[in-house]
Each structure stands twice: as structure tokens, then as C-alpha cells.
Design a protein around this motif. Structure first.
Motif, PDB file in Angstrom:
ATOM      1  N   GLY A  56       1.032  -6.616   1.511  1.00  0.00           N
ATOM      2  CA  GLY A  56      -0.017  -7.525   1.950  1.00  0.00           C
ATOM      3  C   GLY A  56      -1.375  -6.902   2.129  1.00  0.00           C
ATOM      4  N   GLU A  57      -1.537  -5.608   1.845  1.00  0.00           N
ATOM      5  CA  GLU A  57      -2.829  -4.933   1.984  1.00  0.00           C
ATOM      6  C   GLU A  57      -3.393  -4.637   0.602  1.00  0.00           C
ATOM      7  OE1 GLU A  57      -3.447  -1.908   4.982  1.00  0.00           O
ATOM      8  OE2 GLU A  57      -1.369  -2.182   5.659  1.00  0.00           O
ATOM      9  N   LEU A  58      -4.688  -4.969   0.416  1.00  0.00           N
ATOM     10  CA  LEU A  58      -5.359  -4.704  -0.848  1.00  0.00           C
ATOM     11  C   LEU A  58      -5.601  -3.211  -0.982  1.00  0.00           C
ATOM     12  CD1 LEU A  58      -7.945  -7.630  -0.749  1.00  0.00           C
ATOM     13  CD2 LEU A  58      -5.826  -7.526  -2.048  1.00  0.00           C
ATOM     14  N   ALA A  59      -5.233  -2.679  -2.139  1.00  0.00           N
ATOM     15  CA  ALA A  59      -5.366  -1.236  -2.351  1.00  0.00           C
ATOM     16  C   ALA A  59      -6.368  -0.953  -3.466  1.00  0.00           C
ATOM     17  CB  ALA A  59      -3.995  -0.633  -2.660  1.00  0.00           C
ATOM     18  N   ASP A  60      -5.949  -0.170  -4.460  1.00  0.00           N
ATOM     19  CA  ASP A  60      -6.867   0.308  -5.486  1.00  0.00           C
ATOM     20  C   ASP A  60      -7.187  -0.772  -6.515  1.00  0.00           C
ATOM     21  OD1 ASP A  60      -6.904   3.360  -4.823  1.00  0.00           O
ATOM     22  OD2 ASP A  60      -4.778   2.750  -4.774  1.00  0.00           O
ATOM     23  N   PRO A  75      -5.836   6.548  -4.807  1.00  0.00           N
ATOM     24  CA  PRO A  75      -6.099   7.156  -3.491  1.00  0.00           C
ATOM     25  C   PRO A  75      -5.754   6.250  -2.326  1.00  0.00           C
ATOM     26  CG  PRO A  75      -8.145   6.524  -4.566  1.00  0.00           C
ATOM     27  CD  PRO A  75      -7.071   6.350  -5.585  1.00  0.00           C
ATOM     28  N   ILE A  76      -6.115   4.968  -2.429  1.00  0.00           N
ATOM     29  CA  ILE A  76      -5.833   4.068  -1.305  1.00  0.00           C
ATOM     30  C   ILE A  76      -4.330   3.861  -1.167  1.00  0.00           C
ATOM     31  CG2 ILE A  76      -6.235   1.767  -0.367  1.00  0.00           C
ATOM     32  CD1 ILE A  76      -8.869   1.693  -1.834  1.00  0.00           C
ATOM     33  N   LEU A  77      -3.662   3.626  -2.295  1.00  0.00           N
ATOM     34  CA  LEU A  77      -2.220   3.414  -2.247  1.00  0.00           C
ATOM     35  C   LEU A  77      -1.503   4.682  -1.780  1.00  0.00           C
ATOM     36  CD1 LEU A  77      -0.052   1.302  -2.782  1.00  0.00           C
ATOM     37  CD2 LEU A  77       0.099   2.133  -5.135  1.00  0.00           C
ATOM     38  N   SER A  78      -1.996   5.855  -2.192  1.00  0.00           N
ATOM     39  CA  SER A  78      -1.394   7.103  -1.749  1.00  0.00           C
ATOM     40  C   SER A  78      -1.494   7.250  -0.243  1.00  0.00           C
ATOM     41  CB  SER A  78      -2.074   8.290  -2.439  1.00  0.00           C
ATOM     42  OG  SER A  78      -1.892   8.223  -3.845  1.00  0.00           O
ATOM     43  N   THR A  79      -2.618   6.841   0.313  1.00  0.00           N
ATOM     44  CA  THR A  79      -2.781   6.903   1.763  1.00  0.00           C
ATOM     45  C   THR A  79      -1.819   5.952   2.453  1.00  0.00           C
ATOM     46  OG1 THR A  79      -5.100   7.527   1.500  1.00  0.00           O
ATOM     47  CG2 THR A  79      -4.423   6.672   3.649  1.00  0.00           C
ATOM     48  N   LEU A  80      -1.710   4.715   1.893  1.00  0.00           N
ATOM     49  CA  LEU A  80      -0.808   3.739   2.510  1.00  0.00           C
ATOM     50  C   LEU A  80       0.651   4.194   2.420  1.00  0.00           C
ATOM     51  CD1 LEU A  80      -2.391   0.411   1.174  1.00  0.00           C
ATOM     52  CD2 LEU A  80      -2.604   1.373   3.471  1.00  0.00           C
ATOM     53  N   MET A  81       1.033   4.832   1.319  1.00  0.00           N
ATOM     54  CA  MET A  81       2.407   5.253   1.114  1.00  0.00           C
ATOM     55  C   MET A  81       2.715   6.627   1.742  1.00  0.00           C
ATOM     56  SD  MET A  81       3.880   2.800  -0.635  1.00  0.00           S
ATOM     57  CE  MET A  81       5.308   3.570  -1.388  1.00  0.00           C
ATOM     58  N   GLY A  82       1.689   7.353   2.149  1.00  0.00           N
ATOM     59  CA  GLY A  82       1.901   8.667   2.740  1.00  0.00           C
ATOM     60  C   GLY A  82       2.197   9.739   1.727  1.00  0.00           C
ATOM     61  N   TRP A  83       1.647   9.605   0.509  1.00  0.00           N
ATOM     62  CA  TRP A  83       1.868  10.640  -0.518  1.00  0.00           C
ATOM     63  C   TRP A  83       0.821  11.740  -0.336  1.00  0.00           C
ATOM     64  CZ3 TRP A  83       1.592   6.272  -4.614  1.00  0.00           C
ATOM     65  CH2 TRP A  83       2.808   5.542  -4.616  1.00  0.00           C
TER      66      TRP A  83
END
Length: 371
Positions: A56-60, A75-83
């Protein structure tokens, strides 16, 4: 999704949208459990943008191009996923493609007339219609406000919203302009641009949309007002209405004279036209007395004339005299006035007997033949 589609998704990881429509704003890429592998290929064609959504959060966001999905370009998705050091196993995310090209041939119109106060006609109702085009300017705002969780969004789904915004802005512009209804056609281009800017201010930040074009095709008055304007225009073309009416009466009298077979109807029409012509001749400025003399007093007697079983009038003494001189009434013509109490031949009314003169004597006998 069947077993074959599941295997194909695991073996071939290409994310793309081949858009064969012209009215789709947003489309969600279908994935088995929304799983995307490391190194998947993302293809974004011209006129498209791709947006990743995770829980539900807008990413890259990606513009047109060919991408290999890695931690570096997410980068945004990596932050959300903890990569922190990349990823090896498939991850789950939704990919939305948003069309950024113009969607044309969209129409708008006023379902109900707009009430305005016109300087020429007073309160008046106006209708209008036109065309517009739109495109997605901010994909994230579009997904957040209009798309939501839908798998696809067509332009027709938001057409009602766009029409209401356009009509509201159009009513505001007309009310503020104070332009007369007859001058609106000369300002279509100016009004169209003002309307486009006003609509754009209401949809750009809130819905992420752009309005490249908006045109006013027609602004119309009610049918009865248009008919009145046509009549008014005809009167303006004619010019002098008195001269026109005299010309029409002269034509009618000429037609009646050239049609002796018309019988009583033609005679009645000629008599009526003659009385009307006499009345206009009496009222004409050239027939009035010169100088500063007072106008004549109103007639003391009002006459009615019976023609073919129909009553015509009222006429004054002077009008009857004009008609008698023109030969349109005779001593046998039935006339009536309140003082008579009943229909009477004109020759038997003392006030009118002088209009016809003494009866002509019988013709002399023919000369005797020579012996």
C-alpha cells in the motif's frame, strides 16, 4: 492463473505493458503472488511510467526505458524491504503502468442550462459543449486519488468528474466576464484558454492530471430566444416598417385587382386594404396640417362596414370618405354606428349621403333612325 502461467512467470521475468487501447489511464501488471525476482527486466515504453507499490505504499517510479531490477535502481523499495546488501530471493510488489500520452476526443457539455444575467436580454439560459484532452502528469497522485486498488482505470470512468469540474469553471468564467450573449462567439478562443487554465488548477495537484487542450465548440441560447433574434434581424434588414407595410398592401391590392374571379373574398380584401391605406395616408406626416396648429379632435362617430357577411372597422368619417372616393363603398354598402341602432345602407344615412352625390340621370334615348 494456471500452472503454465505460474511456470512461465518463474522462468521468464519480464515486466511490460503493451497498450493496445487509447483510453486507458492506468493498468496493473498481473503477477503470480506479485513475485518479482532479482534481475527481472522492466520495459517502459514511450508514453508510459511504471510505479512500484509495496504493501500500500508508493515506492520507486520509472520513466521510459529498459531496466534490470536490482537494489541500486530500487532505492525506496530497498529501504521498505530492509535490503542493505541486495536481495536474492523473489519479493512481492505491485507494478502499475500509467499512460502519460494525451487521451483525445473527450467531450463535455452542460446537461442543464446555466442561468446568467445578460446586459441585453436580462436573465437568460445558456448551453455549451466542447472537447478536451487529458494525460497523467503525476502518476503517484493519480494512483493515490483515482486508481486505488483497481486493476485498470479508463478515461470514461472519470469523465463525469471532469465534466462537472469543467462546467463549474465555465459558469464562473461567464459570470465574471460580463460579456453579452451576442458577443460570446467572438471570444471562444479566449474563453477556451481561460477555461483550460481554470480546470487545470483544479486537477493538476489533486489528481495528477494535465489538460493540454480544451475547446468551446458552441454556446447557444434557448430556441425561443433564437427565434426572437431571427425575427429582430429580419426587421433590421427590412428597415422602415411603415414603408414595408405600405408596399405589402399595394402588392395585395394589385393582386386582387388582377384576379377578378376572386369574387367577394377578393373584394373584401381590397376593401380592407383600401381602408388601411387610407388610414396610413391620413396619418402620414406629409398629410398633416403645417405650422404649429393643434391636432384635429378625435372623430365623434365610429363606423363599421359589412363586407361579405363580415364586420370591418371601426373607421372614421374621413376614412369612409377616402373609401367612397376610391369606389370601395357604395350607397348600398351596409354600415353601422351606435347611433343608428342597426345596419343601414350608407346612401340612407344623412351623414354619409353627401359622399356619393346625386344619382346620375338615366341615359338619353337613342336617336330615331333616318327615314
Amino acid at each position: 492463473m494456471g500452472l503454465f502461467d505460474k511456470l512461465r512467470a518463474e522462468l521468464i521475468d519480464i515486466i511490460e505493458w503493451v497498450d493496445d487501447s487509447r483510453h486507458t489511464l492506468a493498468w496493473r501488471f498481473p503477477r503470480y503472488h506479485n513475485e518479482i525476482k532479482n534481475g527481472a527486466q522492466l520495459i517502459v515504453r514511450p508514453g508510459q511510467m511504471a510505479v512500484f507499490v509495496h504493501r500500500g505504499e508508493l515506492a520507486d517510479t520509472f520513466g521510459p526505458g529498459h531496466y534490470e531490477l536490482k537494489t541500486d535502481n530500487l532505492p525506496i523499495l530497498s529501504t521498505l524491504m530492509g535490503w542493505k546488501y541486495g536481495f536474492n530471493s523473489p519479493f512481492r510488489a505491485e507494478v502499475y503502468f500509467v499512460s502519460t500520452r494525451q487521451i483525445t476526443e473527450l467531450k463535455w457539455g452542460t446537461p442543464n442550462p446555466i442561468m446568467l444575467r445578460d446586459p441585453d436580454f436580462g436573465p437568460v439560459r445558456l448551453r455549451a459543449f466542447g472537447t478536451y484532452s487529458m494525460r497523467a502528469e503525476d502518476p503517484k497522485a493519480l494512483l493515490r486519488e483515482l486508481v486505488g486498488t483497481d486493476s485498470s482505470v479508463e478515461a470514461d470512468e472519470i469523465s463525469e468528474l471532469m465534466r462537472s469540474i469543467i462546467i463549474s469553471a465555465f459558469a464562473d468564467i461567464l459570470g465574471e466576464s460580463k460579456v453579452a450573449a451576442l458577443d460570446l462567439a467572438a471570444n471562444y478562443r479566449e474563453f477556451s484558454e481561460q477555461l483550460r487554465v481554470a480546470v487545470l488548477e483544479r486537477v493538476d495537484d489533486e489528481y495528477g492530471l494535465d489538460i493540454p487542450q480544451l475547446n468551446i465548440v458552441n454556446i447557444s441560447l434557448p430556441e425561443e430566444v433564437e427565434k426572437a433574434l431571427d425575427t429582430r434581424s429580419s426587421m433590421g434588414v427590412i428597415g422602415d416598417m411603415n414603408a414595408f407595410q405600405q408596399f405589402q398592401m399595394g402588392k395585395a391590392m394589385t393582386a386582387a385587382a388582377e384576379n377578378p374571379s376572386g369574387g367577394g373574398a377578393a373584394e373584401g380584401m381590397g376593401l380592407g386594404m383600401g381602408f388601411a391605406m387610407a388610414n396610413r395616408m391620413v396619418q402620414a406626416p406629409g398629410m398633416a396640417a403645417g405650422g404649429a396648429a393643434a391636432p384635429p379632435p378625435p372623430p365623434t362617430t365610429v363606423w363599421h362596414v359589412a363586407v361579405n357577411g363580415q364586420t370591418q372597422g371601426p373607421f372614421s368619417d374621413q376614412q369612409l370618405a377616402q373609401a367612397a372616393q376610391a369606389g370601395q363603398i357604395s350607397p348600398a354598402t351596409q354600415v353601422w354606428t351606435p347611433a343608428l341602432g342597426g345596419w343601414t345602407p350608407a346612401g340612407q344615412v344623412p351623414q354619409l349621403a353627401g359622399l356619393f352625390g346625386p344619382p346620375s340621370p338615366p341615359p338619353p334615348p337613342p336617336p330615331a333612325p333616318a327615314s
